[in-house]
Write a protein that holds these residues in place. Structure first.
Motif, PDB file in Angstrom:
ATOM      1  N   GLY A 224       0.849  -1.337  -0.191  1.00 34.69           N
ATOM      2  CA  GLY A 224      -0.208   0.171   0.100  1.00 34.69           C
ATOM      3  C   GLY A 224       0.972   1.262  -0.146  1.00 34.69           C
ATOM      4  N   ARG A 225       1.989   1.178   0.801  1.00 27.97           N
ATOM      5  CA  ARG A 225       2.987   2.361   0.550  1.00 27.97           C
ATOM      6  C   ARG A 225       3.472   2.616  -0.625  1.00 27.97           C
ATOM      7  N   ARG A 226       3.659   1.693  -1.537  1.00 30.56           N
ATOM      8  CA  ARG A 226       4.055   2.044  -2.928  1.00 30.56           C
ATOM      9  C   ARG A 226       2.857   2.001  -3.846  1.00 30.56           C
ATOM     10  N   ARG A 227       1.614   1.806  -3.398  1.00 31.18           N
ATOM     11  CA  ARG A 227       0.481   1.901  -4.310  1.00 31.18           C
ATOM     12  C   ARG A 227       0.531   0.759  -5.603  1.00 31.18           C
ATOM     13  N   ILE A 228       0.957  -0.440  -5.252  1.00 23.61           N
ATOM     14  CA  ILE A 228       1.060  -1.437  -6.421  1.00 23.61           C
ATOM     15  C   ILE A 228      -0.180  -1.666  -6.941  1.00 23.61           C
ATOM     16  N   LEU A 229      -1.049  -1.880  -6.244  1.00 22.75           N
ATOM     17  CA  LEU A 229      -2.531  -2.195  -6.777  1.00 22.75           C
ATOM     18  C   LEU A 229      -3.347  -1.219  -7.464  1.00 22.75           C
ATOM     19  N   GLU A 230      -2.962   0.117  -6.940  1.00 21.87           N
ATOM     20  CA  GLU A 230      -3.567   1.172  -7.550  1.00 21.87           C
ATOM     21  C   GLU A 230      -2.877   1.896  -9.042  1.00 21.87           C
ATOM     22  N   PHE A 231      -1.532   1.460  -9.108  1.00 26.73           N
ATOM     23  CA  PHE A 231      -0.929   1.671 -10.305  1.00 26.73           C
ATOM     24  C   PHE A 231      -0.084   0.505 -10.780  1.00 26.73           C
ATOM     25  N   PRO A 232      -1.126  -0.530 -11.237  1.00 21.82           N
ATOM     26  CA  PRO A 232      -0.529  -1.845 -11.663  1.00 21.82           C
ATOM     27  C   PRO A 232       0.594  -1.672 -12.773  1.00 21.82           C
ATOM     28  N   ASP A 233       0.306  -0.838 -13.602  1.00 23.97           N
ATOM     29  CA  ASP A 233       1.225  -0.737 -15.068  1.00 23.97           C
ATOM     30  C   ASP A 233       2.417  -0.361 -14.507  1.00 23.97           C
ATOM     31  N   ARG A 234       2.731   0.325 -13.204  1.00 19.64           N
ATOM     32  CA  ARG A 234       4.124   0.811 -12.947  1.00 19.64           C
ATOM     33  C   ARG A 234       5.062  -0.470 -12.452  1.00 19.64           C
ATOM     34  N   HIS A 235       4.052  -1.751 -12.135  1.00 14.62           N
ATOM     35  CA  HIS A 235       4.795  -2.761 -11.447  1.00 14.62           C
ATOM     36  C   HIS A 235       4.341  -4.024 -12.171  1.00 14.62           C
ATOM     37  N   ARG A 236       4.464  -3.807 -13.354  1.00  7.08           N
ATOM     38  CA  ARG A 236       4.141  -5.297 -14.121  1.00  7.08           C
ATOM     39  C   ARG A 236       4.843  -6.607 -13.814  1.00  7.08           C
ATOM     40  N   THR A 237       6.120  -6.184 -13.715  1.00 14.08           N
ATOM     41  CA  THR A 237       7.077  -7.401 -13.534  1.00 14.08           C
ATOM     42  C   THR A 237       6.841  -7.991 -12.196  1.00 14.08           C
ATOM     43  N   LEU A 238       6.935  -7.230 -11.087  1.00 13.15           N
ATOM     44  CA  LEU A 238       6.584  -7.310  -9.875  1.00 13.15           C
ATOM     45  C   LEU A 238       5.428  -8.406  -9.818  1.00 13.15           C
ATOM     46  N   LEU A 239       4.099  -8.020 -10.530  1.00 13.75           N
ATOM     47  CA  LEU A 239       3.093  -8.595 -10.410  1.00 13.75           C
ATOM     48  C   LEU A 239       2.879  -9.719 -11.259  1.00 13.75           C
ATOM     49  N   ARG A 240       3.599  -9.840 -12.294  1.00 17.93           N
ATOM     50  CA  ARG A 240       3.534 -11.049 -12.924  1.00 17.93           C
ATOM     51  C   ARG A 240       4.332 -12.185 -12.417  1.00 17.93           C
ATOM     52  N   GLY A 241       5.566 -11.864 -11.618  1.00 15.84           N
ATOM     53  CA  GLY A 241       6.223 -12.711 -11.164  1.00 15.84           C
ATOM     54  C   GLY A 241       5.307 -13.400  -9.914  1.00 15.84           C
ATOM     55  N   THR A 242       4.943 -12.351  -9.250  1.00 11.43           N
ATOM     56  CA  THR A 242       4.088 -13.006  -7.985  1.00 11.43           C
ATOM     57  C   THR A 242       2.713 -13.828  -8.543  1.00 11.43           C
ATOM     58  N   ALA A 243       2.352 -13.190  -9.286  1.00  9.50           N
ATOM     59  CA  ALA A 243       1.219 -14.299  -9.876  1.00  9.50           C
ATOM     60  C   ALA A 243       1.569 -15.444 -10.317  1.00  9.50           C
ATOM     61  N   ILE A 244       2.627 -15.794 -11.063  1.00 12.76           N
ATOM     62  CA  ILE A 244       3.119 -16.854 -11.611  1.00 12.76           C
ATOM     63  C   ILE A 244       3.499 -17.841 -10.248  1.00 12.76           C
ATOM     64  N   VAL A 245       4.511 -17.402  -9.399  1.00 14.66           N
ATOM     65  CA  VAL A 245       4.943 -18.173  -8.418  1.00 14.66           C
ATOM     66  C   VAL A 245       3.985 -18.375  -7.353  1.00 14.66           C
ATOM     67  N   GLY A 246       2.863 -17.275  -7.039  1.00 10.05           N
ATOM     68  CA  GLY A 246       2.168 -17.612  -5.947  1.00 10.05           C
ATOM     69  C   GLY A 246       1.025 -18.688  -6.377  1.00 10.05           C
ATOM     70  N   ILE A 247       0.424 -18.370  -7.518  1.00 11.28           N
ATOM     71  CA  ILE A 247      -0.652 -19.268  -7.986  1.00 11.28           C
ATOM     72  C   ILE A 247      -0.176 -20.567  -8.116  1.00 11.28           C
ATOM     73  N   THR A 248       1.226 -21.084  -8.757  1.00 11.95           N
ATOM     74  CA  THR A 248       1.697 -21.985  -9.013  1.00 11.95           C
ATOM     75  C   THR A 248       2.108 -22.875  -7.632  1.00 11.95           C
ATOM     76  N   ALA A 249       2.418 -22.246  -6.498  1.00 10.73           N
ATOM     77  CA  ALA A 249       2.672 -22.650  -5.496  1.00 10.73           C
ATOM     78  C   ALA A 249       1.426 -23.152  -4.642  1.00 10.73           C
ATOM     79  N   ALA A 250       0.509 -22.471  -4.887  1.00  4.16           N
ATOM     80  CA  ALA A 250      -0.769 -22.563  -4.142  1.00  4.16           C
ATOM     81  C   ALA A 250      -1.453 -24.081  -4.806  1.00  4.16           C
ATOM     82  N   VAL A 251      -1.453 -24.043  -5.925  1.00  3.48           N
ATOM     83  CA  VAL A 251      -1.886 -25.321  -6.755  1.00  3.48           C
ATOM     84  C   VAL A 251      -1.144 -26.717  -6.551  1.00  3.48           C
ATOM     85  N   LEU A 252       0.416 -26.308  -6.405  1.00  8.76           N
ATOM     86  CA  LEU A 252       0.919 -27.570  -6.101  1.00  8.76           C
ATOM     87  C   LEU A 252       1.020 -27.880  -4.738  1.00  8.76           C
ATOM     88  N   GLY A 253       1.116 -27.060  -3.792  1.00  2.20           N
ATOM     89  CA  GLY A 253       1.025 -27.279  -2.463  1.00  2.20           C
ATOM     90  C   GLY A 253      -0.115 -27.532  -1.849  1.00  2.20           C
TER      91      GLY A 253
END
Length: 394
Positions: A224-253
């Motif tokens: 929230g301090r970095r307003r990542i979800l409010e300005f997602p176009d500025r944080h595409r790399t972080l969001l893509r990596g988080t989505a891929i790693v997080g959801i993959t880990a959740a499904v496998l785990g």
């Protein structure tokens, strides 16, 4: 001017305290809250179903369709939606703090007022409607978390990682591996029993719940301090990596527990390892879902359609819609009311949960079109910002 989600949005140049008005809200967080309320409904409703034996909150005597739906919920929903709401809760607190111009002590007092109303609402909600209330836990978390809003980033991460590691240690206390069915506090035979039993359980859930939400809350503050979800176009790399790693880990785990719940494999030894694995990867999955929806919001922000606007309106009224779900569970499952716990089964409750969520989306959309903020959103804002003259409904 600044580009936000692919469209030009003018910054508000004058500082204003108080709650964020609808026209100033970013699409991503509201869309995430609105969509995840479907997962909350699916996660809560199956615990009411009665059966002859249970595992992970699912009766073990259903047919093929019930088993398939149980696997789906255990893989993608259970233990994945609530961490995301913890993240969004911390994110929202960071937004509140950013809008305050007073001393840190005044900000803490504002957050404590908000925590108090959440605790009271949670105790009433848990006693009168749904014993598995999370509002009280959020209130207790905020009561303590008000001290963390000024922490440096590295301490937010250090404590969040520490909590994550501790909750991932082997334990037999995970709901993912429980063999208990709905108890008397969940499906009370009469009103007197309901009050007596739930008054014992609800405060305990409120007190212990913050342990599981603390990590996502702290990461939400950081985001929230970095307003990542409010300005997602500025944080595409972080969001893509988080989505891929997080959801993959959740499904496998989730698979060891999910396959046992669906009776694809026999129940294994060492459940004290598999339960925490399911829960820990679920936290990562919650982060992944938030990131995925934020990326999705970039495409939708320029011209959100009616469905997108309706789901976002649901997220703007997430408290009211969450409580509305509990009204449905109370009417449908309480033994002295409709008492359908024996009749619906896993498939039936999944359909009911989806229909309930869809009804709240329609209701939220109607409220949005009418310019009405939502009854419980107005309540909590008026209590939180009691010293402010302006508490906008839109």
């Amino acid at each position: 001017m600044a580009r936000t989600g692919g469209r030009l949005t003018e910054f508000v140049t004058t500082f204003r305290e108080g709650p964020t008005e609808v026209r100033e809200r970013a699409l991503g967080p509201d869309l995430a809250r609105g969509f995840m309320l479907l997962f909350i409904a699916l996660a809560n409703s199956h615990y009411f179903v009665r059966g002859t034996s249970y595992f992970g909150g699912f009766p073990q005597d259903g047919g093929v369709v019930d088993r398939a739906i149980s696997w789906t919920i255990a893989t993608f929903v259970d233990g994945r939606a609530f961490p995301m709401f913890g993240l969004l809760f911390g994110y929202g607190v960071a937004q509140i703090v950013r809008r305050q111009s007073g001393r840190p002590r005044d900000t803490r007092r504002l957050l404590w007022r908000r925590s108090l109303v959440l605790i009271v609402l949670g105790l009433l909600h848990g006693t009168l409607l749904y014993v598995g209330d999370i509002l009280g836990a959020y209130g207790v978390l905020l009561l303590l978390g008000a001290w963390t809003v000024r922490w440096k980033d590295r301490w937010l991460w250090i404590i969040a990682v520490l909590v994550f590691v501790l909750t991932a240690l082997p334990s037999d206390g995970s709901l993912a591996i429980t063999t208990d069915g709905p108890d008397v506090s969940m499906v009370p035979p009469d009103l007197a029993t309901q009050f007596v039993e739930r008054i014992k359980v609800t405060p305990l859930i409120a007190a212990l719940g913050p342990i599981g939400f603390a990590g996502p809350f702290l990461i939400g503050l950081w985001a929230g301090r970095r307003r990542i979800l409010e300005f997602p176009d500025r944080h595409r790399t972080l969001l893509r990596g988080t989505a891929i790693v997080g959801i993959t880990a959740a499904v496998l785990g989730a698979q060891p527990v999910a396959l046992m719940i669906a009776r694809v494999i026999d129940r294994q030894d060492h459940l004290d390892y598999f339960g925490p694995l399911h829960d820990a990867t679920g936290v990562l999955g919650g982060f992944g879902y938030a990131a995925l929806i934020a990326l999705w919001s970039i495409r939708l922000a320029d011209a959100p359609g009616p469905i997108t606007r309706a789901i976002a309106a649901t997220g703007q009224r997430s408290l009211t819609c969450y409580l509305a779900q509990s009204v449905v569970w109370t009417i449908v499952f309480t033994p002295y009311l409709l008492d359908l716990s024996d009749d619906l089964g896993i498939t039936g409750t999944a359909v009911l949960a989806t229909a309930t969520w869809a009804a709240t989306v329609l209701a939220a959309d109607r409220m949005n079109r009418a310019g009405y903020r939502g009854p419980f959103e107005l309540l909590i804002r008026r209590f939180t910002y009691r010293s402010k003259q302006r508490v906008p409904s839109r």
